[in-house]
Design a protein around this motif. Structure first.
Motif, PDB file in Angstrom:
ATOM      1  N   HIS A  53       0.849  -1.195   0.000  1.00  0.00           N
ATOM      2  CA  HIS A  53       0.000   0.000   0.000  1.00  0.00           C
ATOM      3  C   HIS A  53       0.882   1.240   0.000  1.00  0.00           C
ATOM      4  O   HIS A  53       1.767   1.386   0.854  1.00  0.00           O
ATOM      5  CB  HIS A  53      -0.934  -0.006   1.205  1.00  0.00           C
ATOM      6  CG  HIS A  53      -1.891  -1.161   1.199  1.00  0.00           C
ATOM      7  ND1 HIS A  53      -3.031  -1.177   0.419  1.00  0.00           N
ATOM      8  CD2 HIS A  53      -1.858  -2.357   1.853  1.00  0.00           C
ATOM      9  CE1 HIS A  53      -3.669  -2.324   0.601  1.00  0.00           C
ATOM     10  NE2 HIS A  53      -2.981  -3.060   1.456  1.00  0.00           N
ATOM     11  N   GLU A 110      -9.025   5.932  -4.714  1.00  0.00           N
ATOM     12  CA  GLU A 110      -7.593   5.701  -4.529  1.00  0.00           C
ATOM     13  C   GLU A 110      -7.216   5.215  -3.139  1.00  0.00           C
ATOM     14  O   GLU A 110      -6.067   4.841  -2.896  1.00  0.00           O
ATOM     15  CB  GLU A 110      -6.803   6.975  -4.851  1.00  0.00           C
ATOM     16  CG  GLU A 110      -7.084   8.153  -3.938  1.00  0.00           C
ATOM     17  CD  GLU A 110      -8.199   9.046  -4.464  1.00  0.00           C
ATOM     18  OE1 GLU A 110      -8.246  10.217  -4.042  1.00  0.00           O
ATOM     19  OE2 GLU A 110      -9.003   8.568  -5.273  1.00  0.00           O
ATOM     20  N   THR A 112      -6.688   2.632  -0.387  1.00  0.00           N
ATOM     21  CA  THR A 112      -6.563   1.169  -0.356  1.00  0.00           C
ATOM     22  C   THR A 112      -6.308   0.613   1.034  1.00  0.00           C
ATOM     23  O   THR A 112      -6.419  -0.600   1.234  1.00  0.00           O
ATOM     24  CB  THR A 112      -5.420   0.692  -1.270  1.00  0.00           C
ATOM     25  OG1 THR A 112      -4.154   1.138  -0.734  1.00  0.00           O
ATOM     26  CG2 THR A 112      -5.586   1.218  -2.687  1.00  0.00           C
ATOM     27  N   LYS A 134     -17.693  -1.519  -1.424  1.00  0.00           N
ATOM     28  CA  LYS A 134     -16.278  -1.859  -1.325  1.00  0.00           C
ATOM     29  C   LYS A 134     -16.114  -3.076  -0.424  1.00  0.00           C
ATOM     30  O   LYS A 134     -16.612  -3.101   0.702  1.00  0.00           O
ATOM     31  CB  LYS A 134     -15.476  -0.698  -0.738  1.00  0.00           C
ATOM     32  CG  LYS A 134     -15.435   0.533  -1.619  1.00  0.00           C
ATOM     33  CD  LYS A 134     -14.403   0.380  -2.728  1.00  0.00           C
ATOM     34  CE  LYS A 134     -14.217   1.690  -3.477  1.00  0.00           C
ATOM     35  NZ  LYS A 134     -13.195   1.577  -4.539  1.00  0.00           N
ATOM     36  N   GLY A 139     -10.943  -4.911  -1.849  1.00  0.00           N
ATOM     37  CA  GLY A 139     -10.938  -3.525  -2.305  1.00  0.00           C
ATOM     38  C   GLY A 139     -10.134  -2.609  -1.415  1.00  0.00           C
ATOM     39  O   GLY A 139      -9.379  -1.762  -1.893  1.00  0.00           O
ATOM     40  N   VAL A 140     -10.308  -2.761  -0.108  1.00  0.00           N
ATOM     41  CA  VAL A 140      -9.645  -1.893   0.870  1.00  0.00           C
ATOM     42  C   VAL A 140      -9.211  -2.748   2.062  1.00  0.00           C
ATOM     43  O   VAL A 140      -9.975  -3.604   2.525  1.00  0.00           O
ATOM     44  CB  VAL A 140     -10.588  -0.772   1.370  1.00  0.00           C
ATOM     45  CG1 VAL A 140      -9.853   0.157   2.332  1.00  0.00           C
ATOM     46  CG2 VAL A 140     -11.163   0.027   0.204  1.00  0.00           C
ATOM     47  N   SER A 141      -8.015  -2.514   2.555  1.00  0.00           N
ATOM     48  CA  SER A 141      -7.558  -3.166   3.782  1.00  0.00           C
ATOM     49  C   SER A 141      -7.894  -2.272   4.968  1.00  0.00           C
ATOM     50  O   SER A 141      -7.669  -1.056   4.920  1.00  0.00           O
ATOM     51  CB  SER A 141      -6.047  -3.407   3.733  1.00  0.00           C
ATOM     52  OG  SER A 141      -5.723  -4.402   2.794  1.00  0.00           O
ATOM     53  N   SER A 205      -1.870  -4.860  -1.747  1.00  0.00           N
ATOM     54  CA  SER A 205      -2.530  -3.827  -2.527  1.00  0.00           C
ATOM     55  C   SER A 205      -2.897  -4.344  -3.907  1.00  0.00           C
ATOM     56  O   SER A 205      -2.319  -5.322  -4.401  1.00  0.00           O
ATOM     57  CB  SER A 205      -1.618  -2.605  -2.686  1.00  0.00           C
ATOM     58  OG  SER A 205      -0.493  -2.944  -3.467  1.00  0.00           O
ATOM     59  N   ARG A 206      -3.869  -3.711  -4.532  1.00  0.00           N
ATOM     60  CA  ARG A 206      -4.314  -4.148  -5.849  1.00  0.00           C
ATOM     61  C   ARG A 206      -3.185  -4.122  -6.865  1.00  0.00           C
ATOM     62  O   ARG A 206      -3.072  -4.996  -7.721  1.00  0.00           O
ATOM     63  CB  ARG A 206      -5.474  -3.261  -6.324  1.00  0.00           C
ATOM     64  CG  ARG A 206      -6.758  -3.438  -5.521  1.00  0.00           C
ATOM     65  CD  ARG A 206      -7.905  -2.704  -6.176  1.00  0.00           C
ATOM     66  NE  ARG A 206      -7.720  -1.259  -6.179  1.00  0.00           N
ATOM     67  CZ  ARG A 206      -8.111  -0.441  -5.212  1.00  0.00           C
ATOM     68  NH1 ARG A 206      -8.711  -0.956  -4.130  1.00  0.00           N
ATOM     69  NH2 ARG A 206      -7.934   0.854  -5.288  1.00  0.00           N
TER      70      ARG A 206
END
Length: 211
Positions: A53, A110, A112, A134, A139-141, A205-206
């Motif tokens: 991230h 944006e 994450t 999400k 999608g998000v940590s 992260s993505r």
């Protein structure tokens, strides 16, 4: 005395000053410090950065006039990685507040990774992100602090930090006995340092997941 609310600090200091009574708190000692929150936060935020991230946002609870310990650890981890800390997201400890924050953050593509000042707030943020479409952690940590009992049964299970409050309580009792016996106020270093409890709410992260 548990120090769960940073706004109790003036009251604790006032009691000690006006009455001469020795007072010790779990994470903070008047005129000294027994804090583990800063190092716990730094370790957890570093963990998120190591997952790839590029930025970690911080939601604190409750809002502070001065920098709180966990915020200090968050800033220290980001600056050590050469990352400029973004603006702090202020919340209350109420999970409904966290849910509203999650709903707002779901609209910001944006973001994450989110570090929350406690587990209850993190659980609220996860719910709000889900409301906004999400998923966590795809999608998000989202991570928290305190290793709340719900952290292990929430979906997803919450990555958090165990701060060994039982150990801190024992050390605070030892300090208090020393003060009663005429000793001086000194910082207390916990025998057991906080440790990251890795569960299911944080992932790479993505950008790192892309082939």
């Amino acid at each position: 005395m548990p120090d769960t609310d940073h706004n109790t600090k003036p009251v604790i200091n006032g009691v000690a000053r006006l009455t001469g009574v020795a007072v010790a708190t779990v994470s903070r000692v008047v005129n000294g410090s027994a804090r583990v929150s800063t190092s716990a936060a730094e370790e957890l935020v570093t963990y998120l950065l190591n997952l790839g991230h590029s930025q970690v946002h911080y939601a604190n609870a409750p809002p502070q006039q001065e920098e709180d310990d966990r915020g200090a650890g968050w800033r220290r981890a980001l600056r050590a990685a050469g990352v400029v800390p973004p603006e702090v997201i202020h919340a209350s400890g109420d999970p409904h507040s966290g849910r509203e924050i999650g709903r707002l953050l779901a609209k910001i593509g944006e973001i994450t990774a989110i570090f929350c000042g406690n587990d209850v707030l993190a659980i609220g943020v996860i719910s709000g992100l889900a409301d906004g479409g999400k998923s966590v952690p795809v999608g998000v940590s989202v991570v928290g602090v305190n290793d709340h009992p719900l952290a292990k049964i929430w979906l997803p299970k919450l990555t958090t930090v165990n701060q060994s409050f039982a150990n801190l309580g024992s050390r605070a009792r030892e300090l208090l006995h020393g003060l009663i016996d005429g000793g001086s106020v000194q910082a207390v270093t916990p025998a057991v340092q906080p440790n990251v409890v890795i569960q299911d709410s944080a992932a790479a992260s993505r950008s790192r997941r892309r082939p």
